[in-house]
Write a protein that holds these residues in place. Structure first.
Motif, short mmCIF file in Angstrom:
data_model
loop_
_atom_site.label_atom_id
_atom_site.label_comp_id
_atom_site.label_asym_id
_atom_site.label_seq_id
_atom_site.Cartn_x
_atom_site.Cartn_y
_atom_site.Cartn_z
N LYS A 148 21.76 -10.70 -22.66
CA LYS A 148 23.01 -10.52 -21.91
C LYS A 148 23.23 -11.68 -20.95
O LYS A 148 24.34 -12.20 -20.84
CB LYS A 148 22.99 -9.20 -21.14
CG LYS A 148 23.15 -7.99 -22.00
CD LYS A 148 23.10 -6.72 -21.15
CE LYS A 148 23.07 -5.49 -22.01
NZ LYS A 148 22.81 -4.28 -21.22
N THR A 151 24.30 -14.89 -22.96
CA THR A 151 25.66 -14.83 -23.53
C THR A 151 26.72 -14.82 -22.45
O THR A 151 27.80 -15.38 -22.64
CB THR A 151 25.83 -13.61 -24.46
OG1 THR A 151 25.48 -12.42 -23.75
CG2 THR A 151 24.98 -13.74 -25.69
N GLN A 152 26.45 -14.21 -21.32
CA GLN A 152 27.43 -14.16 -20.24
C GLN A 152 27.61 -15.51 -19.55
O GLN A 152 28.71 -15.85 -19.14
CB GLN A 152 27.05 -13.10 -19.20
CG GLN A 152 27.25 -11.69 -19.68
CD GLN A 152 26.71 -10.66 -18.71
OE1 GLN A 152 26.10 -10.98 -17.70
NE2 GLN A 152 26.94 -9.40 -19.02
N HIS A 153 26.54 -16.27 -19.44
CA HIS A 153 26.63 -17.53 -18.71
C HIS A 153 26.97 -18.73 -19.58
O HIS A 153 27.44 -19.74 -19.08
CB HIS A 153 25.33 -17.78 -17.94
CG HIS A 153 25.18 -16.89 -16.76
ND1 HIS A 153 24.65 -15.62 -16.85
CD2 HIS A 153 25.53 -17.06 -15.47
CE1 HIS A 153 24.67 -15.06 -15.65
NE2 HIS A 153 25.20 -15.91 -14.80
N TYR A 211 27.71 -23.27 -25.53
CA TYR A 211 26.47 -22.52 -25.30
C TYR A 211 25.28 -23.46 -25.33
O TYR A 211 25.02 -24.13 -26.32
CB TYR A 211 26.30 -21.42 -26.37
CG TYR A 211 27.43 -20.43 -26.29
CD1 TYR A 211 27.43 -19.42 -25.33
CD2 TYR A 211 28.53 -20.53 -27.14
CE1 TYR A 211 28.48 -18.53 -25.23
CE2 TYR A 211 29.58 -19.64 -27.05
CZ TYR A 211 29.56 -18.64 -26.09
OH TYR A 211 30.61 -17.77 -25.98
#
Length: 195
Positions: A17, A20-22, A152
């Protein structure tokens, strides 16, 4: 992530989490806590069809290929420099630090959706391999220049700061952290620089 969540520990679910969030982040779990698996799953969650580059030490290349296939059995994986692992249109490309210079031209022509740098403390110093990694990630030399690389970027290391705060500077540059906009400011604040 629901089908894979059953085999993960709670800290791994949290790590996925977080990544993927950052989008651009440093995952600094201790050795043996599953950073590789977290990064592969997070990259699949973030961009399931994008082309991903993995940069790691030579001894870990085949481990990365195995981990990718454990998560996503159908994905094509090219391992640069290993006979029998050449793929025409790979989803994942695994390369070791020492092969970066030799393959720099080819690697820079690919539009990466994500880059994973394993053992990221290898790029703490000003070296040729660090320069190649920074260029692949879209990190520019100007202090406040925007990042122009993949969305990413996951840096994996169990030892983000081996001995001095200075060791963190390039890692923070890779993820676009505000503390890494100027080395002089960073050195004054965190390294007690006075000249």
């Amino acid at each position: 992530m629901t089908q894979l969540q059953n085999g993960l520990y709670p800290h791994q679910v949290d790590g996925i989490k977080f990544l993927t969030q950052h989008g651009r982040a440093i995952l600094a779990d201790d050795m043996g806590l599953g950073k590789t698996r977290q990064a592969v799953i997070a990259m699949n969650e973030a961009d399931p069809n994008g082309v991903v580059l993995v940069i790691c030490p030579a001894s870990l290349k085949l481990n990365w290929e195995r981990e990718i296939h454990l998560v996503q059995a159908d994905d094509s994986v090219e391992v640069i420099g290993v006979k029998g692992y050449e793929v025409a249109e790979p989803r994942w490309v695994v390369v070791n630090y020492d092969q970066l210079a030799k393959n720099a031209e080819r690697l820079r022509t690919i539009r990466w959706s994500g880059v994973i740098i394993d053992e990221a403390h290898f790029i703490k110093n000003a070296s040729a391999r660090t320069t190649h990694c920074l260029k692949l990630l879209g990190v520019q030399d100007q202090a406040k220049a925007p990042l122009v690389g993949p969305n990413y970027v996951f840096l994996l290391t169990g030892t983000p700061m081996t001995s001095r705060p200075r060791d963190l500077f390039n890692l923070l540059r890779c993820v676009g952290h505000p503390a890494a906009r100027s080395f002089l400011s960073f050195a004054k604040r965190y390294c007690e620089a006075y000249r």
